[in-house]
Design a protein around this motif. Structure first.
Motif, PDB file in Angstrom:
ATOM      1  N   ASN A 120       0.801  -1.182   0.131  1.00  8.73           N
ATOM      2  CA  ASN A 120       0.142  -0.082  -0.208  1.00  8.73           C
ATOM      3  C   ASN A 120       1.018   1.380   0.060  1.00  8.73           C
ATOM      4  OD1 ASN A 120      -2.919   0.901   0.269  1.00  8.73           O
ATOM      5  ND2 ASN A 120      -1.966   1.753   2.202  1.00  8.73           N
ATOM      6  N   VAL A 121       2.098   1.414   0.694  1.00 11.00           N
ATOM      7  CA  VAL A 121       2.675   2.641   0.895  1.00 11.00           C
ATOM      8  C   VAL A 121       3.602   2.630  -0.404  1.00 11.00           C
ATOM      9  CG1 VAL A 121       4.765   3.467   2.252  1.00 11.00           C
ATOM     10  CG2 VAL A 121       3.047   2.591   3.545  1.00 11.00           C
ATOM     11  N   ALA A 122       3.918   1.437  -0.988  1.00 11.30           N
ATOM     12  CA  ALA A 122       4.743   1.465  -2.270  1.00 11.30           C
ATOM     13  C   ALA A 122       4.006   2.143  -3.383  1.00 11.30           C
ATOM     14  CB  ALA A 122       5.084   0.076  -2.705  1.00 11.30           C
ATOM     15  N   GLN A 123       2.580   1.903  -3.330  1.00  8.48           N
ATOM     16  CA  GLN A 123       1.577   2.613  -4.507  1.00  8.48           C
ATOM     17  C   GLN A 123       1.239   3.693  -4.008  1.00  8.48           C
ATOM     18  OE1 GLN A 123       2.256   0.228  -6.888  1.00  8.48           O
ATOM     19  NE2 GLN A 123       0.647   0.762  -7.490  1.00  8.48           N
ATOM     20  N   VAL A 174      -4.308  -0.228   6.941  1.00 11.50           N
ATOM     21  CA  VAL A 174      -4.683   0.522   5.790  1.00 11.50           C
ATOM     22  C   VAL A 174      -5.502   1.902   6.069  1.00 11.50           C
ATOM     23  CG1 VAL A 174      -5.529   0.798   3.401  1.00 11.50           C
ATOM     24  CG2 VAL A 174      -3.986  -1.081   4.025  1.00 11.50           C
ATOM     25  N   LYS A 175      -4.935   2.953   5.826  1.00  9.11           N
ATOM     26  CA  LYS A 175      -5.785   4.349   6.006  1.00  9.11           C
ATOM     27  C   LYS A 175      -6.378   4.754   4.583  1.00  9.11           C
ATOM     28  CE  LYS A 175      -5.973   8.764   8.030  1.00  9.11           C
ATOM     29  NZ  LYS A 175      -5.101   9.946   8.766  1.00  9.11           N
ATOM     30  N   ARG A 176      -5.280   5.351   3.804  1.00 11.74           N
ATOM     31  CA  ARG A 176      -5.702   5.649   2.494  1.00 11.74           C
ATOM     32  C   ARG A 176      -5.337   4.658   1.442  1.00 11.74           C
ATOM     33  NH1 ARG A 176      -2.916   9.746   2.005  1.00 11.74           N
ATOM     34  NH2 ARG A 176      -1.139   9.200   0.507  1.00 11.74           N
ATOM     35  N   LEU A 177      -6.017   4.128   0.560  1.00  9.03           N
ATOM     36  CA  LEU A 177      -5.528   3.445  -0.337  1.00  9.03           C
ATOM     37  C   LEU A 177      -4.514   3.704  -1.390  1.00  9.03           C
ATOM     38  CD1 LEU A 177      -8.858   1.306  -1.104  1.00  9.03           C
ATOM     39  CD2 LEU A 177      -6.452   0.038  -0.171  1.00  9.03           C
ATOM     40  N   GLY A 178      -3.523   2.910  -1.715  1.00  9.71           N
ATOM     41  CA  GLY A 178      -2.674   3.570  -2.827  1.00  9.71           C
ATOM     42  C   GLY A 178      -2.905   3.286  -4.116  1.00  9.71           C
ATOM     43  N   ASP A 189     -15.239  -4.155  12.241  1.00 12.35           N
ATOM     44  CA  ASP A 189     -15.048  -2.922  12.388  1.00 12.35           C
ATOM     45  C   ASP A 189     -14.723  -1.844  11.240  1.00 12.35           C
ATOM     46  OD1 ASP A 189     -12.373  -3.304  12.055  1.00 12.35           O
ATOM     47  OD2 ASP A 189     -11.665  -2.831  14.126  1.00 12.35           O
ATOM     48  N   GLN A 190     -14.666  -2.608  10.019  1.00 13.19           N
ATOM     49  CA  GLN A 190     -14.595  -1.943   8.532  1.00 13.19           C
ATOM     50  C   GLN A 190     -13.187  -1.691   8.223  1.00 13.19           C
ATOM     51  OE1 GLN A 190     -16.953  -2.166   6.208  1.00 13.19           O
ATOM     52  NE2 GLN A 190     -17.760  -3.311   7.987  1.00 13.19           N
ATOM     53  N   ILE A 191     -12.149  -2.042   9.040  1.00 12.49           N
ATOM     54  CA  ILE A 191     -10.777  -2.086   8.846  1.00 12.49           C
ATOM     55  C   ILE A 191     -10.400  -2.956   7.738  1.00 12.49           C
ATOM     56  CG2 ILE A 191      -8.562  -2.611   9.715  1.00 12.49           C
ATOM     57  CD1 ILE A 191      -9.710  -0.072  10.758  1.00 12.49           C
ATOM     58  N   VAL A 192      -9.702  -2.444   6.682  1.00 14.03           N
ATOM     59  CA  VAL A 192      -9.399  -3.099   5.396  1.00 14.03           C
ATOM     60  C   VAL A 192      -8.582  -4.293   5.681  1.00 14.03           C
ATOM     61  CG1 VAL A 192      -8.189  -3.106   3.073  1.00 14.03           C
ATOM     62  CG2 VAL A 192      -9.821  -1.085   3.904  1.00 14.03           C
ATOM     63  N   GLU A 193      -8.962  -5.431   5.404  1.00 14.52           N
ATOM     64  CA  GLU A 193      -8.140  -6.807   5.519  1.00 14.52           C
ATOM     65  C   GLU A 193      -7.727  -7.417   4.273  1.00 14.52           C
ATOM     66  OE1 GLU A 193      -7.802  -8.753   8.610  1.00 14.52           O
ATOM     67  OE2 GLU A 193      -8.716  -7.325  10.035  1.00 14.52           O
TER      68      GLU A 193
END
Length: 228
Positions: A120-123, A174-178, A189-193
């Motif tokens: 995610n960070v790489a993107q 993940v907070k903001r998707l790459g 709880d809707q955290i991205v898995e």
């Protein structure tokens, strides 16, 4: 037919064997065993040679970005988080470069736990540096099985179905998707898995630890894509 070569990212840590204590390249054997069981040939990738990344990508058939410690928050523009364990800049730099090169080359890629955060960070995405503070509970940090909901139309859903029982222990998320990533699995709880790379031959990231999952279907799907 040759077995697909699957690169697996590793730790670089002090280790003891016999009377020796030396820096060593380390990986839980469950990753290599999963690749071997799926019909691939595992190759451990030490986080040392940034100049060799392009050679790795050309020579490998696929990559697993393995689990491990948290990423340094400064890599995605966040403030230093004292509760995050000491960062490993050599591993962070190596894996971010490897992820970007694998995406650019359309190399089949499976990211597990920390590996999903690396992808995610790489993107160009970012992370929640300390998740318990945001969700107001510490269930994500527990090493107990929990259920995730999966988009059935995704590659992940077609492989595992609409739900899965998984095990994960993580303090970041993940907070903001790459760029190019799509969320395809969520905790209650809707955290991205789970995430997928859109338009990529095979690019899946999951929050849980493949090394402890006991379900080899994702690694089998990676090896199948790598051999095609």
């Amino acid at each position: 037919m040759p077995q697909p070569l699957i690169g697996i990212t590793t730790y670089l840590e002090a280790a003891r064997w016999g009377d020796w204590v030396r820096e060593a390249v380390l990986s839980p054997p469950s990753y290599a065993r999963a690749v071997e069981k799926a019909g691939g040939a595992p190759v451990l990738l030490p986080p040392l040679n940034l100049g060799g990344i392009d050679d790795y990508v050309r020579g490998l058939s696929g990559v697993i970005l393995a689990g491990g410690g948290e990423l340094d928050p400064s890599l995605y523009g966040a403030a230093r988080e004292e509760r995050v364990r000491d960062p490993q800049p050599h591993r962070d730099r190596f894996e971010l470069a490897l992820a970007r090169a694998a995406v650019k080359a359309d190399l089949p890629l499976l990211a597990s736990g920390r590996g999903m955060h690396v992808l995610n960070v790489a993107q160009g995405g970012n992370l929640i540096p300390w998740l318990p503070e945001v969700v107001d509970h510490d269930r994500h940090a527990a090493s107990t099985a929990h259920r995730v909901q999966i988009n059935v139309s995704s590659k992940l859903g077609k492989t595992l179905g609409d739900t899965a029982e998984v095990t994960a222990s993580h303090h970041q998320a993940v907070k903001r998707l790459g760029a190019g990533l799509l969320a395809v699995a969520w905790a209650d709880d809707q955290i991205v898995e789970g995430v997928e790379l859109q338009g990529h031959r095979f690019g899946i990231g999951v929050q849980w630890d493949l090394a402890r999952a006991g379900d080899n279907r994702l690694v089998e799907a990676l090896v199948e894509a790598a051999g095609s």
